[in-house]
Design a protein around this motif. Sequence first.
Motif, PDB file in Angstrom:
ATOM      1  N   HIS A 154       0.818  -1.371  -0.178  1.00 51.58           N
ATOM      2  CA  HIS A 154       0.036  -0.277   0.216  1.00 51.58           C
ATOM      3  C   HIS A 154       0.941   1.123  -0.212  1.00 51.58           C
ATOM      4  N   HIS A 155       1.685   1.403   1.293  1.00 48.11           N
ATOM      5  CA  HIS A 155       2.298   2.546   1.165  1.00 48.11           C
ATOM      6  C   HIS A 155       3.733   2.363   0.995  1.00 48.11           C
TER       7      HIS A 155
ATOM      8  N   HIS B  53      -2.166  -1.715   8.510  1.00 47.25           N
ATOM      9  CA  HIS B  53      -2.664  -0.803   6.819  1.00 47.25           C
ATOM     10  C   HIS B  53      -1.933   0.529   7.351  1.00 47.25           C
TER      11      HIS B  53
ATOM     12  N   LEU C 248      -4.504   5.107   7.917  1.00 44.34           N
ATOM     13  CA  LEU C 248      -3.578   4.993   7.617  1.00 44.34           C
ATOM     14  C   LEU C 248      -2.412   6.416   9.386  1.00 44.34           C
TER      15      LEU C 248
ATOM     16  N   HIS D 183     -10.517   8.680   6.663  1.00 46.79           N
ATOM     17  CA  HIS D 183      -9.997   8.359   5.771  1.00 46.79           C
ATOM     18  C   HIS D 183      -8.301   9.318   5.314  1.00 46.79           C
TER      19      HIS D 183
ATOM     20  N   HIS E 235      -7.315  11.145   0.412  1.00 47.34           N
ATOM     21  CA  HIS E 235      -5.379  11.749   0.933  1.00 47.34           C
ATOM     22  C   HIS E 235      -5.615  12.864   0.749  1.00 47.34           C
TER      23      HIS E 235
ATOM     24  N   GLY F 113      -8.004   6.846  -5.547  1.00 45.50           N
ATOM     25  CA  GLY F 113      -7.735   6.511  -3.928  1.00 45.50           C
ATOM     26  C   GLY F 113      -6.682   7.989  -3.670  1.00 45.50           C
ATOM     27  N   HIS F 114      -5.431   7.501  -3.376  1.00 45.66           N
ATOM     28  CA  HIS F 114      -3.682   8.770  -3.111  1.00 45.66           C
ATOM     29  C   HIS F 114      -4.237   9.558  -4.502  1.00 45.66           C
TER      30      HIS F 114
ATOM     31  N   LYS G 215      -8.632   3.675  -9.113  1.00 44.92           N
ATOM     32  CA  LYS G 215      -8.948   3.282  -9.243  1.00 44.92           C
ATOM     33  C   LYS G 215      -9.646   2.416 -10.375  1.00 44.92           C
TER      34      LYS G 215
ATOM     35  N   HIS H 238      -2.001   1.696  -4.794  1.00 45.49           N
ATOM     36  CA  HIS H 238      -2.650   2.795  -3.230  1.00 45.49           C
ATOM     37  C   HIS H 238      -1.429   4.386  -3.441  1.00 45.49           C
TER      38      HIS H 238
HETATM   39 CU1  K7E Z   1      -6.364   4.877   0.514  1.00 43.38          CU
HETATM   40 CU2  K7E Z   1      -4.191   1.684   1.966  1.00 43.38          CU
HETATM   41 CU3  K7E Z   1      -3.711   4.663   1.746  1.00 43.38          CU
HETATM   42 CU4  K7E Z   1      -5.634   2.847  -0.631  1.00 43.38          CU
HETATM   43  S1  K7E Z   1      -5.229   3.189   1.470  1.00 43.38           S
HETATM   44  S2  K7E Z   1      -6.645   4.731  -1.416  1.00 43.38           S
END
Ligand code: K7E
Length: 662
Positions: free
Chosen positions: A130-131, A179, A248, A340, A406, A455-456, A477, A518
């Motif tokens: 993920h990050h 996560h 997060l 989130h 995000h 997403g991010h 996504k 992500h």
């Molecule tokens: Cu938003 Cu795991 Cu950082 Cu996916 S999380 S988007």
Amino acid sequence: MMHGKAKGVILGVLMALVAACARGRATPVAGLPAEAQTVIRERGLSPEDVVAALRTYMPGGKYDEYVMFSSGGHSGQVLVIGIPSMRLLKVIGVFTPEPWQGYGFGEKGTLEVLAEGFARGKPLLWGDTHHPALSETEGEYDGQFLFINDKANARLAVIDLRDFETKQIVKNPNAISDHGGGFVTPNTEYVVEGPQYAAPIGWEYAPLDQYKDKYRGLLTFWAFDRQKGRVDLDRSFQIELPPYWQDLCDAGKKVSYGWVFCNSINTEMATGGIEEGNPPFEAGTAKNEMDYLHIINWKKAEELIRAGKYEVINGIKVIRLETAAREGVLFFAPEPKSPHGVDVAPGGEYIVVGGKLDPHVTIYSFEKIQKAIAAGNFERDPFGVPVLRFEDVKEAQVELGLGPLHTVFDDKGYAYTSLFLDSAVAKWSLGGPYRKDGAEPWKLVEKLPVHYNIGHIAAPEGDTVSPDGKYVVALNKWSVDRFQPVGPLHPQNFQLIDISGGKMRLLYDMPIGIGEPHYAQIIKADKLKPFLVYPEIGWNAVKMAKDPNATEAGRERVEVREEGGRRVVEIWMTAVRSHFKPERVKVRKGDHVIWHITNIERARDATHGFALGGYNINLSLEPGETATIEFDADQSGTFPFYCTEFCSALHLEMMGYFLVEP
Ligand code: K7E
Ligand code: CUA
């Protein structure tokens, strides 16, 4: 068909561009307009398309200004992409074996790296990354290391950016999934691995009706030893948290150095069970208007570790929840609503939380948090954790739209937040010290549609103490209709957006053929100083040192010996254009084989592969590298081995025979 007026506009734009190009370059681009007009007409390009093309096109041999490291999601890999060209430069095997790089296909060192990440000996050969987190010095990316988490199995990997290869995988001994990692503290003192789905500590069994008593969140601080380039388990520690599904995290910086912030999404402590008449998870976890922003003082936690106020569980120090709550390590602040994403502003003064089910981002003031803590203005949650009052710590709320997740930052005092449900990027103004242009603080400025379900969001150095501005990348996504269909599994879509002007402009769509990315981080390319060839002949790429089995030309040999009642055949081989030496290796069925191969090339890009069919072996031997394979010759037969990289005109002849006598 294009109207005369539209044509005129395009031509005008183009002429202006050509004139601008000519001014900026030594040689004007002669003869371009006529052909360019033809291309524009034939391809039906709009003026915006032309500008976008000019902004992203990278002539051959020129390098991108930035490099983006993106998670590869459940491919278990990391993607390396040039910005602004959006060219894919590399896919790094991390949690998943990767044959081209010889990662996990026989090479002893990489098999050991993968095996470090197995859970209680059970092979885990994929991960959900993920990050990514680049190592930092004083809050700036320093280009030395990259860390990435595996959500599925609570693991953290260390990639050395001297050769872009995975060097270590650590398995969290007390958590089975995570996560909120990896996030680094400003000097990479720690790589933070936040939890997510609560479970009993140490993967113990406990029934769900004991959720409140037995289930916990667990925040891990992996201490990083920069000299060794490895996580140091002895100095690492964990903090036990209530079972609130921490999501997060982000590290404080500058004024908030020494603190870490995590959002959470299930303070309801829902346990699902629709089949038993309970609300389903997605409803049960969304009952409360507010969840808790977790505010953690890791400097204080270090003091507790030094004072011995911890328990060792499965080999790692754990500060118990009661201790953390009592000793000023852990505080909560209410946050709307199943949020989130938590992102700390460049100077560390503000903490931005994306509302997800609430259309706002909520901005917390670190100074106000400190005041509220000092004044003792709090109640306690059922676990004894101090809960600060929302109104005491809130700096502002900005209504952005549906599904804010995000946030990243630019160099002009603006923030960019992804809106998942709106499929948009929202640009909004920060306040306080960031407002030097007289614009109204804490205000939505602009929204740009993206395609689709973002997403991010990532920006050049956009989560450091000094963001660069220029671009943001939307990590979408869904792509739906943006690309040539390739079956029902559609590519993800990265979109490059220009933020250098007054308005955001979409420049480029990049389909991602693996999923599901992500987060990504974008570093200035000149901060990366990778090896072009390994520094010495005989380099061990996992240990990053000369290998004791490095083999020089002329010292190739095969030795046979008895060991523990079996025959061991050890081979020291060299590879160079266009032969392996020795070319014939003869063993008997049942022999144990230890095989060292050294690529003695010093030329840039002169990589040789080593494939041994029937034995699941493939190596990548970059110039200077020594790799070792070790296996039992358990099938008899004639096995050609060959080089898998087309290295020379006589590449096809770069082979040999591995003969296993029955
Ligand atoms: Cu938003 Cu795991 Cu950082 Cu996916 S999380 S988007
Ligand atoms: Cu070496 Cu092909």
